[in-house]
Write an enzyme that holds these catalytic residues in place. Sequence first.
Site, short mmCIF file in Angstrom:
data_model
loop_
_atom_site.label_atom_id
_atom_site.label_comp_id
_atom_site.label_asym_id
_atom_site.label_seq_id
_atom_site.Cartn_x
_atom_site.Cartn_y
_atom_site.Cartn_z
N HIS B 355 0.79 -1.12 -0.16
CA HIS B 355 0.09 0.05 -0.03
C HIS B 355 0.93 1.08 0.00
CE1 HIS B 355 -3.16 2.85 1.48
NE2 HIS B 355 -3.79 2.15 0.47
N CYS B 356 1.92 1.11 0.74
CA CYS B 356 2.79 2.44 0.75
C CYS B 356 3.43 2.64 -0.54
CB CYS B 356 4.11 2.05 1.82
SG CYS B 356 3.47 1.42 3.45
N ILE B 357 3.78 1.89 -1.27
CA ILE B 357 4.39 2.05 -2.66
C ILE B 357 3.51 2.29 -3.90
CG2 ILE B 357 6.47 0.82 -1.65
CD1 ILE B 357 5.79 -1.43 -3.83
#
Lengths: 368, 368
Positions: B355-357
């Site tokens: 999700h962060c990337i």
Amino acid sequence: MSQTVRSTPRADDYRMPAEWERHSGCWMLWPQRPDTWRNGGKPAQAAYARVASAISRFEMVTVGVNTDQYLNARAMLPSRVRVIELSSNDAWIRDCGATFVVDDHGHVRGIDWEFNAWGGLEKGVYFPWDQDELVAQKMLEIEGLDRYQAPLIMEGGSIHVDGEGTLLTTEQCLLHPNRNPKLSRSQIESCLQEYLNISKIIWLPHGVYKDETDGHIDNLCCFVRPGVIALTWTDDQSDPQYDISAEAYDLLQSETDALGRPLEIHKIHQPQPMFMTEDEANGIDVVDTAVPRPAGKRLAGSYINFYIANGAVILPEFNDTHDTAAKRKLAELFPDRDVIGIYAREILLGGGNIHCITQQQPSGQRHS
Amino acid sequence: MSQTVRSTPRADDYRMPAEWERHSGCWMLWPQRPDTWRNGGKPAQAAYARVASAISRFEMVTVGVNTDQYLNARAMLPSRVRVIELSSNDAWIRDCGATFVVDDHGHVRGIDWEFNAWGGLEKGVYFPWDQDELVAQKMLEIEGLDRYQAPLIMEGGSIHVDGEGTLLTTEQCLLHPNRNPKLSRSQIESCLQEYLNISKIIWLPHGVYKDETDGHIDNLCCFVRPGVIALTWTDDQSDPQYDISAEAYDLLQSETDALGRPLEIHKIHQPQPMFMTEDEANGIDVVDTAVPRPAGKRLAGSYINFYIANGAVILPEFNDTHDTAAKRKLAELFPDRDVIGIYAREILLGGGNIHCITQQQPSGQRHS
């Protein structure tokens, strides 16, 4: 999504449209290298910004910028200009960028030519040219347009087409041994035919005097519509440009285009010969990886190096006595377009002009 | 053409859609910095490429790359992924990229938050973050989408929304003194309301144990649809994560969303606690401008850090005994989507996960 297509435009029924056909936009790069552009590139950046600003009144303009110049370019350009990261070694997208082709269904693809900075290690203009070499691929990737890889070292400024099968070029450039020494003239012709889908090539011997591109056609002459050509001219028979223009004139007079039409040729008198000043030369970094730009160097000034935008012609001006006549002549030749002059000496100092720093992306619709 | 809009999304009737609403595509950045990513970034690049490849089966993926990695990224990614130059300091576009908002007419705009690398000079993750700070602006410029500049240091991973007025976040992160020390809680709430057009904020106290983002919500819990939340969990009461998850569970149990609905909470058991190995730590450059990544460091592993694509959920896996249950649970929670697990330890080593990337760009159409 951009895919590399293994066939050729001719095989796929794509052709290079004329510059006056409808554009979806115009691409430019941002100048900065201090061995081309004086005073840290600031005067050239201002000139490029004037060009981008003028064109963006008529069509979408995208300016590709090296990362370290992103915010500066963004600040110097109007907000209606799209500014993106797109690295380059210098700022001549006509020559290192994609050449776009279209089919009859409105599809657009791009040709990625090989590029060697106008001559590679044999008197090319600078070293390296690794980022320039990637510009076409990156343009197509951003736009999601398919890409042809043409096996030819060729710059966009060395060709002009009428969109109806005819191509203009110069022997001085396209047959120069520093471009494609292993290809014969007929192999080069075949490649142009395959990739641009043209059927007739008109070879002029030489480009403009002292043009550092080895004689690009786009500083010498161009189509203004099918069958009609504008040619840079001088009445001064003592100027070395006289013989070059006269030779081109005579040859074009005797030629016909791909559809058998004779050519109507309009002379546009060049500006007075211009030379790099001491002050200008002193603003340019001396390096050993780029051609010198000394004081006294003759600049290859020509009004032919204009850009045809949707509804406009963007014309270089030089504060010269011939500016007015050039502008008037182009207004006659392009009666349906605004002709906008931009003072462009700063671009000329770097070795080219407005046509060299722009690349049209056709919309795929035939009407202008 | 991207313009900076001086109003706010709320004033203009734009709202942040839920992640499950239809996307036009997904943005990622390319990892390379050797003080975050071991072995010159090669294992992380392979993991990012697996994520990009998986998502690109369902929606258009654009990967932004620093200039020096352009050709390598292009070579490692499938041709259906768009690769463009877009500089960054590291590769967490959820946090430094634009947050998109939509109106009811299908228009899309972007919010450009301020970014300080998860804490700036007060225990931020690295210095400098100058390129990260420009990512949102460049994304919007490439897409020609208008931009709001939000006066708040905020990362996209610190919020989740249900698209119907409810926002989830953590006090640990959004109220951390290294983000917006001059703003009160109510000022921060006002800003979130203005820019995301939400009407209810659910504050959870803490994020996942040892999460180096200061407790981003997107590693702890998320909406899977309106009124339904997935929460990372552990049954091991001796794990410091237990209290964090239990506290969040209790608080969510007692809450209602913006429309007054109680929340249905699904626990997803975390992977076994993971730690940086000696071998992994030895592959990471030691510098004094980024947080150390020593052997033995506990990794903030969580299955919640998944990405919802059109028709799919892309889930981090860890070769852990809990992988199967997490995947099964998500398949239940997203019955209309493929759930695709990607082995993601290499991403976790850098401090985040799938999700962060990633950052979805909504299409503006409400249906998924």
